[in-house]
Scaffold this active site. Structure first.
Site, PDB file in Angstrom:
ATOM      1  N   ASP A 159      -9.357   6.153 -10.363  1.00 30.95           N
ATOM      2  CA  ASP A 159      -8.868   6.325  -8.988  1.00 30.95           C
ATOM      3  C   ASP A 159      -8.971   7.804  -8.646  1.00 30.95           C
ATOM      4  O   ASP A 159      -8.231   8.622  -9.190  1.00 30.95           O
ATOM      5  CB  ASP A 159      -7.411   5.851  -8.866  1.00 30.95           C
ATOM      6  CG  ASP A 159      -6.920   5.849  -7.408  1.00 30.95           C
ATOM      7  OD1 ASP A 159      -7.370   6.710  -6.621  1.00 30.95           O
ATOM      8  OD2 ASP A 159      -6.088   4.990  -7.071  1.00 30.95           O
ATOM      9  N   HIS A 166      -8.083 -15.362  -0.615  1.00 32.95           N
ATOM     10  CA  HIS A 166      -7.388 -14.155  -0.135  1.00 32.95           C
ATOM     11  C   HIS A 166      -5.901 -14.484   0.041  1.00 32.95           C
ATOM     12  O   HIS A 166      -5.342 -14.358   1.122  1.00 32.95           O
ATOM     13  CB  HIS A 166      -7.994 -13.643   1.174  1.00 32.95           C
ATOM     14  CG  HIS A 166      -7.531 -12.258   1.542  1.00 32.95           C
ATOM     15  ND1 HIS A 166      -8.256 -11.404   2.305  1.00 32.95           N
ATOM     16  CD2 HIS A 166      -6.388 -11.578   1.231  1.00 32.95           C
ATOM     17  CE1 HIS A 166      -7.598 -10.270   2.483  1.00 32.95           C
ATOM     18  NE2 HIS A 166      -6.441 -10.352   1.833  1.00 32.95           N
ATOM     19  N   ASP A 182     -10.499 -13.241  -5.491  1.00 31.92           N
ATOM     20  CA  ASP A 182      -9.556 -13.677  -4.450  1.00 31.92           C
ATOM     21  C   ASP A 182     -10.077 -13.321  -3.065  1.00 31.92           C
ATOM     22  O   ASP A 182      -9.585 -13.827  -2.062  1.00 31.92           O
ATOM     23  CB  ASP A 182      -8.187 -13.008  -4.665  1.00 31.92           C
ATOM     24  CG  ASP A 182      -7.111 -13.600  -3.757  1.00 31.92           C
ATOM     25  OD1 ASP A 182      -7.040 -14.846  -3.660  1.00 31.92           O
ATOM     26  OD2 ASP A 182      -6.361 -12.824  -3.130  1.00 31.92           O
ATOM     27  N   GLU A 194     -15.009 -13.943   4.859  1.00 35.85           N
ATOM     28  CA  GLU A 194     -13.917 -14.903   4.635  1.00 35.85           C
ATOM     29  C   GLU A 194     -13.645 -15.695   5.915  1.00 35.85           C
ATOM     30  O   GLU A 194     -13.639 -15.093   6.992  1.00 35.85           O
ATOM     31  CB  GLU A 194     -12.648 -14.158   4.202  1.00 35.85           C
ATOM     32  CG  GLU A 194     -12.811 -13.436   2.870  1.00 35.85           C
ATOM     33  CD  GLU A 194     -11.611 -12.564   2.520  1.00 35.85           C
ATOM     34  OE1 GLU A 194     -10.624 -12.537   3.282  1.00 35.85           O
ATOM     35  OE2 GLU A 194     -11.671 -11.886   1.480  1.00 35.85           O
ATOM     36  N   GLY A 233      -3.564 -13.600  -2.542  1.00 36.47           N
ATOM     37  CA  GLY A 233      -2.880 -12.941  -3.659  1.00 36.47           C
ATOM     38  C   GLY A 233      -1.463 -12.494  -3.357  1.00 36.47           C
ATOM     39  O   GLY A 233      -0.621 -12.384  -4.253  1.00 36.47           O
ATOM     40  N   VAL A 235      -9.169  -8.537  -6.681  1.00 38.91           N
ATOM     41  CA  VAL A 235      -8.033  -8.960  -5.844  1.00 38.91           C
ATOM     42  C   VAL A 235      -7.834  -7.987  -4.688  1.00 38.91           C
ATOM     43  O   VAL A 235      -6.790  -8.019  -4.032  1.00 38.91           O
ATOM     44  CB  VAL A 235      -6.718  -9.057  -6.667  1.00 38.91           C
ATOM     45  CG1 VAL A 235      -6.775 -10.207  -7.648  1.00 38.91           C
ATOM     46  CG2 VAL A 235      -6.408  -7.730  -7.366  1.00 38.91           C
ATOM     47  N   ALA A 236      -8.827  -7.116  -4.433  1.00 40.85           N
ATOM     48  CA  ALA A 236      -8.641  -6.066  -3.421  1.00 40.85           C
ATOM     49  C   ALA A 236      -9.371  -6.411  -2.123  1.00 40.85           C
ATOM     50  O   ALA A 236      -8.757  -6.969  -1.194  1.00 40.85           O
ATOM     51  CB  ALA A 236      -9.087  -4.731  -3.987  1.00 40.85           C
ATOM     52  N   ARG A 237     -10.652  -6.106  -2.048  1.00 40.46           N
ATOM     53  CA  ARG A 237     -11.445  -6.428  -0.863  1.00 40.46           C
ATOM     54  C   ARG A 237     -12.854  -6.824  -1.295  1.00 40.46           C
ATOM     55  O   ARG A 237     -13.476  -6.157  -2.131  1.00 40.46           O
ATOM     56  CB  ARG A 237     -11.523  -5.227   0.084  1.00 40.46           C
ATOM     57  CG  ARG A 237     -10.260  -5.001   0.925  1.00 40.46           C
ATOM     58  CD  ARG A 237     -10.077  -6.090   1.973  1.00 40.46           C
ATOM     59  NE  ARG A 237      -8.916  -5.892   2.828  1.00 40.46           N
ATOM     60  CZ  ARG A 237      -7.689  -6.373   2.596  1.00 40.46           C
ATOM     61  NH1 ARG A 237      -7.458  -7.086   1.511  1.00 40.46           N
ATOM     62  NH2 ARG A 237      -6.709  -6.157   3.448  1.00 40.46           N
TER      63      ARG A 237
HETATM   64  N1  LIG Z   1      -5.720 -10.139  -2.308  1.00 38.85           N
HETATM   65  C1  LIG Z   1      -4.750  -9.872  -1.442  1.00 38.85           C
HETATM   66  O1  LIG Z   1      -4.146 -10.773  -0.866  1.00 38.85           O
HETATM   67  C2  LIG Z   1      -4.376  -8.452  -1.174  1.00 38.85           C
HETATM   68  C3  LIG Z   1      -3.040  -8.196  -0.834  1.00 38.85           C
HETATM   69  C4  LIG Z   1      -2.655  -6.876  -0.604  1.00 38.85           C
HETATM   70  C5  LIG Z   1      -3.603  -5.851  -0.698  1.00 38.85           C
HETATM   71  N2  LIG Z   1      -4.896  -6.146  -0.986  1.00 38.85           N
HETATM   72  C6  LIG Z   1      -5.898  -5.073  -1.081  1.00 38.85           C
HETATM   73  O2  LIG Z   1      -5.578  -4.250  -2.204  1.00 38.85           O
HETATM   74  C7  LIG Z   1      -5.712  -2.878  -1.820  1.00 38.85           C
HETATM   75  C8  LIG Z   1      -4.819  -2.017  -2.701  1.00 38.85           C
HETATM   76  O3  LIG Z   1      -3.457  -2.319  -2.412  1.00 38.85           O
HETATM   77  P1  LIG Z   1      -2.321  -1.311  -2.890  1.00 38.85           P
HETATM   78  O4  LIG Z   1      -1.036  -1.868  -2.425  1.00 38.85           O
HETATM   79  O5  LIG Z   1      -2.495  -0.976  -4.328  1.00 38.85           O
HETATM   80  O6  LIG Z   1      -2.697  -0.046  -2.008  1.00 38.85           O
HETATM   81  P2  LIG Z   1      -2.366   1.494  -2.252  1.00 38.85           P
HETATM   82  O7  LIG Z   1      -2.590   2.156  -0.945  1.00 38.85           O
HETATM   83  O8  LIG Z   1      -1.034   1.617  -2.914  1.00 38.85           O
HETATM   84  O9  LIG Z   1      -3.466   1.980  -3.301  1.00 38.85           O
HETATM   85  C9  LIG Z   1      -4.825   2.004  -3.010  1.00 38.85           C
HETATM   86  C10 LIG Z   1      -5.474   2.931  -4.029  1.00 38.85           C
HETATM   87  O10 LIG Z   1      -6.895   2.795  -3.962  1.00 38.85           O
HETATM   88  C11 LIG Z   1      -7.398   4.060  -4.350  1.00 38.85           C
HETATM   89  N3  LIG Z   1      -8.829   4.173  -4.088  1.00 38.85           N
HETATM   90  C12 LIG Z   1      -9.450   4.419  -2.909  1.00 38.85           C
HETATM   91  N4  LIG Z   1     -10.797   4.457  -3.101  1.00 38.85           N
HETATM   92  C13 LIG Z   1     -11.004   4.234  -4.422  1.00 38.85           C
HETATM   93  C14 LIG Z   1     -12.174   4.129  -5.220  1.00 38.85           C
HETATM   94  N5  LIG Z   1     -13.403   4.294  -4.712  1.00 38.85           N
HETATM   95  N6  LIG Z   1     -12.031   3.889  -6.543  1.00 38.85           N
HETATM   96  C15 LIG Z   1     -10.813   3.723  -7.084  1.00 38.85           C
HETATM   97  N7  LIG Z   1      -9.668   3.815  -6.378  1.00 38.85           N
HETATM   98  C16 LIG Z   1      -9.765   4.061  -5.057  1.00 38.85           C
HETATM   99  C17 LIG Z   1      -6.526   5.030  -3.567  1.00 38.85           C
HETATM  100  O11 LIG Z   1      -6.639   6.354  -4.058  1.00 38.85           O
HETATM  101  C18 LIG Z   1      -5.153   4.422  -3.784  1.00 38.85           C
HETATM  102  O12 LIG Z   1      -4.495   4.973  -4.913  1.00 38.85           O
HETATM  103  C19 LIG Z   1      -5.358  -2.855  -0.328  1.00 38.85           C
HETATM  104  O13 LIG Z   1      -5.978  -1.757   0.325  1.00 38.85           O
HETATM  105  C20 LIG Z   1      -5.901  -4.171   0.165  1.00 38.85           C
HETATM  106  O14 LIG Z   1      -7.228  -3.994   0.587  1.00 38.85           O
HETATM  107  C21 LIG Z   1      -5.296  -7.423  -1.241  1.00 38.85           C
HETATM  108  O1  LIG Z   2      -3.478 -11.634   4.502  1.00 36.39           O
HETATM  109  C1  LIG Z   2      -3.784 -10.626   3.909  1.00 36.39           C
HETATM  110  O2  LIG Z   2      -4.631  -9.873   4.323  1.00 36.39           O
HETATM  111  C2  LIG Z   2      -3.155 -10.315   2.590  1.00 36.39           C
HETATM  112  O3  LIG Z   2      -2.392 -11.364   2.171  1.00 36.39           O
HETATM  113  C3  LIG Z   2      -2.269  -9.117   2.659  1.00 36.39           C
HETATM  114  O4  LIG Z   2      -2.741  -8.229   3.523  1.00 36.39           O
HETATM  115  P1  LIG Z   2      -3.710  -7.061   3.032  1.00 36.39           P
HETATM  116  O5  LIG Z   2      -4.576  -7.670   1.980  1.00 36.39           O
HETATM  117  O6  LIG Z   2      -4.477  -6.729   4.237  1.00 36.39           O
HETATM  118  O7  LIG Z   2      -2.800  -6.028   2.579  1.00 36.39           O
END
Ligand SMILES: NC(=O)c1ccc[n+]([C@@H]2O[C@H](COP(=O)([O-])OP(=O)(O)OC[C@H]3O[C@@H](n4cnc5c(N)ncnc54)[C@H](O)[C@@H]3O)[C@@H](O)[C@H]2O)c1
Ligand SMILES: O=C(O)[C@H](O)COP(=O)(O)O
Length: 308
Positions: free
Chosen positions: A176, A284, A260, A265, A286, A234-236
């Site tokens: 990170d 999506h 996820d 989507e 999670g 589980v992120a994007r």
């Molecule tokens: N699956 C789901 O339902 C779900 C739910 C909530 C969030 N999310 C996704 O998960 C992401 C993270 O959530 P969070 O609560 O940990 O957010 P957060 O803001 O606490 O942490 C995000 C982290 O990503 C880091 N980052 C940015 N670019 C990066 C890269 N190229 N390589 C490595 N790290 C990098 C940032 O420095 C930061 O520390 C959200 O932005 C969202 O897109 C998904």
């Molecule tokens: O519906 C969503 O997008 C997720 O459950 C939570 O939101 P985030 O992934 O945009 O934080």
């Protein structure tokens, strides 16, 4: 009373819980008809009729905000953490106050990530499907203890994933660029991207999507991964080049994947990912627990009400 359009599916799933809470704060909630997101055109048509918007993963673009502001829209909240779909700059230019709800889902999304890691390690998806098909498969999995897992993103979710996986005996290696040191997690190893991938048994994506990391796991990086790597996201979705991942799954270089989130989507019916046997597919979802949705929705409503 301010009229508020709600477009995020997890909140819509429990919307009845929130009418009174919102009304006590001067907001009248209006649920949109939506499976995952409304299109830009649908948003431009509907939003001008509302004073506020609780945003899901919809395309919250400059055009949408400009069109909505020509009607009644004067404030918005992004429900959840990810803001990659929201043009904050446009809101600033237009004078529309907007905020998200960070730190809401660290535990919940981490739980799903850990479930995915265990599911991939022991090939639970093959056993489940095999038994349903009338078979009795017994695949040899891999042990988690002493395996190396890369956690890509050390924010709220990533830290929760890291501590859970350490508790399972795994060596956690984090990448990170926005976080220094061990993030308060004793024993956490740090590494550079993409060099780190060479000796990792698992890759778990937990980072925010931004303009720098689109397709950060592409064909080139996948080719540098250890043969047999297991991939979790589980992120994007756009963090991973799905076409490259499909090729790597087909060749066997990637053992399996649990996703996820996807580039588009809901996952299109003709997506080749649907045909990948060694995949666990999500929706999506999670963050979607009763507890977390209440927590995030109360925060979203409080923040939106605070703008008026
Ligand atoms: N699956 C789901 O339902 C779900 C739910 C909530 C969030 N999310 C996704 O998960 C992401 C993270 O959530 P969070 O609560 O940990 O957010 P957060 O803001 O606490 O942490 C995000 C982290 O990503 C880091 N980052 C940015 N670019 C990066 C890269 N190229 N390589 C490595 N790290 C990098 C940032 O420095 C930061 O520390 C959200 O932005 C969202 O897109 C998904
Ligand atoms: O519906 C969503 O997008 C997720 O459950 C939570 O939101 P985030 O992934 O945009 O934080």
């Amino acid at each position: 009373m301010k009229d508020v359009l709600v477009t995020c599916p997890p909140m819509l799933g429990q919307i009845d819980l929130f009418y009174d809470y919102a009304a006590e704060r001067g907001l009248k909630l209006h649920p949109a008809q939506v499976t995952q997101i409304l299109s830009e055109d649908e948003l431009c048509e509907q939003l001008p009729n509302y004073d506020g918007w609780i945003i899901g993963d919809d395309p919250a673009t400059r055009r949408v905000f400009e069109t909505a502001q020509k009607g009644r829209l004067s404030a918005a909240v992004k429900w959840g953490i990810g803001v990659d779909n929201v043009d904050f700059e446009a809101c600033k230019d237009l004078g529309i106050p907007i905020i998200n709800t960070p730190m809401m889902f660290g535990s919940e999304v981490a739980d799903v990530a850990v479930g995915f890691v265990i599911g991939l390690a022991r090939e639970l998806f093959l056993i489940d499907r095999g038994v349903r098909a009338g078979n009795w498969p017994k695949p040899a999995g891999i042990s988690l203890i002493n395996r190396r897992v890369g956690v890509i993103g050390l924010g709220d979710i990533g830290r929760n994933v890291a501590t859970r996986l350490q508790a399972l005996g795994m060596t956690v290696v984090a990448y990170d660029p926005g976080v220094e040191g061990d993030a308060g997690i004793p024993g956490l190893e740090r590494a550079a991207w993409p060099e780190a991938v060479e000796d990792l048994d698992f890759l778990v994506f937990t980072c925010a999507l931004n303009k720098h990391n689109f397709h950060m796991l592409d064909a080139d990086v996948l080719s540098k991964c250890k043969a047999g790597v297991r991939v979790v996201n589980v992120a994007r979705g756009p963090l991973i080049d799905e076409a490259a991942l499909v090729s790597a799954l087909q060749s066997g270089h990637v053992h399996s994947a649990a996703l996820d989130v996807f580039e588009v989507e809901p996952l299109p019916m003709d997506s080749p990912i649907r045909g990948m046997e060694r995949c666990i597919l999500g929706t999506h979802n999670g963050s979607n627990t009763v507890d977390a949705v209440i927590r995030a929705t109360h925060t979203a409503i409080d923040r939106l009400a605070g703008f008026y």
